[in-house]
Motif scaffolding. Sequence first.
Motif, PDB file in Angstrom:
ATOM      1  N   VAL A 154      61.812  25.132 -16.709  1.00  0.00           N
ATOM      2  CA  VAL A 154      61.639  24.081 -15.702  1.00  0.00           C
ATOM      3  C   VAL A 154      63.007  23.709 -15.155  1.00  0.00           C
ATOM      4  N   ILE A 155      63.101  23.544 -13.832  1.00  0.00           N
ATOM      5  CA  ILE A 155      64.307  23.029 -13.200  1.00  0.00           C
ATOM      6  C   ILE A 155      63.962  21.705 -12.534  1.00  0.00           C
ATOM      7  N   LEU A 156      64.680  20.656 -12.906  1.00  0.00           N
ATOM      8  CA  LEU A 156      64.523  19.341 -12.292  1.00  0.00           C
ATOM      9  C   LEU A 156      65.706  19.117 -11.363  1.00  0.00           C
ATOM     10  N   ALA A 157      65.437  18.804 -10.113  1.00  0.00           N
ATOM     11  CA  ALA A 157      66.497  18.600  -9.132  1.00  0.00           C
ATOM     12  C   ALA A 157      66.401  17.176  -8.595  1.00  0.00           C
ATOM     13  N   ASP A 158      67.390  16.355  -8.920  1.00  0.00           N
ATOM     14  CA  ASP A 158      67.361  14.944  -8.556  1.00  0.00           C
ATOM     15  C   ASP A 158      68.122  14.736  -7.248  1.00  0.00           C
ATOM     16  N   ARG A 173      57.484  19.150   3.257  1.00  0.00           N
ATOM     17  CA  ARG A 173      56.484  20.014   3.895  1.00  0.00           C
ATOM     18  C   ARG A 173      56.929  21.481   3.898  1.00  0.00           C
ATOM     19  N   ARG A 174      58.198  21.686   4.103  1.00  0.00           N
ATOM     20  CA  ARG A 174      58.705  23.047   4.291  1.00  0.00           C
ATOM     21  C   ARG A 174      58.799  23.833   2.980  1.00  0.00           C
ATOM     22  N   TYR A 175      59.161  23.151   1.887  1.00  0.00           N
ATOM     23  CA  TYR A 175      59.510  23.890   0.667  1.00  0.00           C
ATOM     24  C   TYR A 175      58.513  23.733  -0.482  1.00  0.00           C
ATOM     25  N   CYS A 176      57.704  22.711  -0.464  1.00  0.00           N
ATOM     26  CA  CYS A 176      56.906  22.398  -1.656  1.00  0.00           C
ATOM     27  C   CYS A 176      55.478  22.928  -1.569  1.00  0.00           C
ATOM     28  N   ASP A 177      54.943  23.282  -2.728  1.00  0.00           N
ATOM     29  CA  ASP A 177      53.532  23.632  -2.836  1.00  0.00           C
ATOM     30  C   ASP A 177      52.685  22.374  -2.983  1.00  0.00           C
ATOM     31  N   SER A 227      67.705  28.329  -1.781  1.00  0.00           N
ATOM     32  CA  SER A 227      68.039  28.898  -3.088  1.00  0.00           C
ATOM     33  C   SER A 227      67.039  28.458  -4.150  1.00  0.00           C
ATOM     34  N   LEU A 228      66.705  27.170  -4.150  1.00  0.00           N
ATOM     35  CA  LEU A 228      65.746  26.674  -5.142  1.00  0.00           C
ATOM     36  C   LEU A 228      64.369  27.302  -4.935  1.00  0.00           C
TER      37      LEU A 228
END
Length: 273
Positions: free
Chosen positions: A165-169, A209-213, A186-187
């Motif tokens: 898991v990668i958490l990005a704050d 909207r662009r990057y997330c499922d 990159s993510l």
Amino acid sequence: MLQVRNVTRLFGQKAAVDNVSFDVAKSGFVGIIGRSGAGKSTFLRLMNRLTDATSGEISFEDQNVLALQGADKRAWQSQCAMIFQQFNLVPRMDVASNVLHGILNRRSTVSTMFNFWPDDDVLKALAILDRLGIAEQATKRAEALSGGQQQRVAIARALMQDPKVILADEPIASLDPMNAQIVMDSLRRIHDEDGRMVIANLHTLDTARRYCDRVIGMRDGRIVFDGTPDQLTTGVARDIYGADASFSESATSTSIDALPSDADADYARRMLV
């Protein structure tokens, strides 16, 4: 895969995270959005065990990570890598060494003191930097890099852990539009190619909207939206951001990645936080 059950974190009488529950059935790219103080960062810190929960349970692959202590807790933190808004690099240390510090807890104190790393680890660090397009920066001090390059070093350090898991704050909050896009690309590529779960706190609706499922909206510590990116309508934005979302649909759909100047990006962030 991930089950969050009734997670609460109190600071005095104030609930920073208030009875949060959701499931993630398979590895995905999940965005968490909301205004400042909504509880986004606190939740990620709870999941990574940088902060203890007041109550509730977070289970990953049937293991309650909130109950882990000692070596088991450190092992979980290795499997659940954290990327921070301000990079958290060692400024005067070279880039390659910063990446190698992703496996610091697996090395002996003596080896770390003398900056001794096995060749296999060094080669792995260089390969990760190459994958992120910054291998040529390996011998430079981290402080000599641009903000976007430093964030890619931070991502490389996270990958060095080989996490599940990668958490990005808020990984792009302090970046200019061009570097924000590079970091988010990159993510997303890491998720697509490696199958790693990514959970990212994000500033703008368009980035989500662009990057997330899947997108989770938080307000006052609670989840007020949980759905797909195409369900992020202006009405939903008002539910998440409250009065701050009284701007037009064109504002919600303007990515900081597309704005022409840092001043415009700062304005967008103020509007969308």
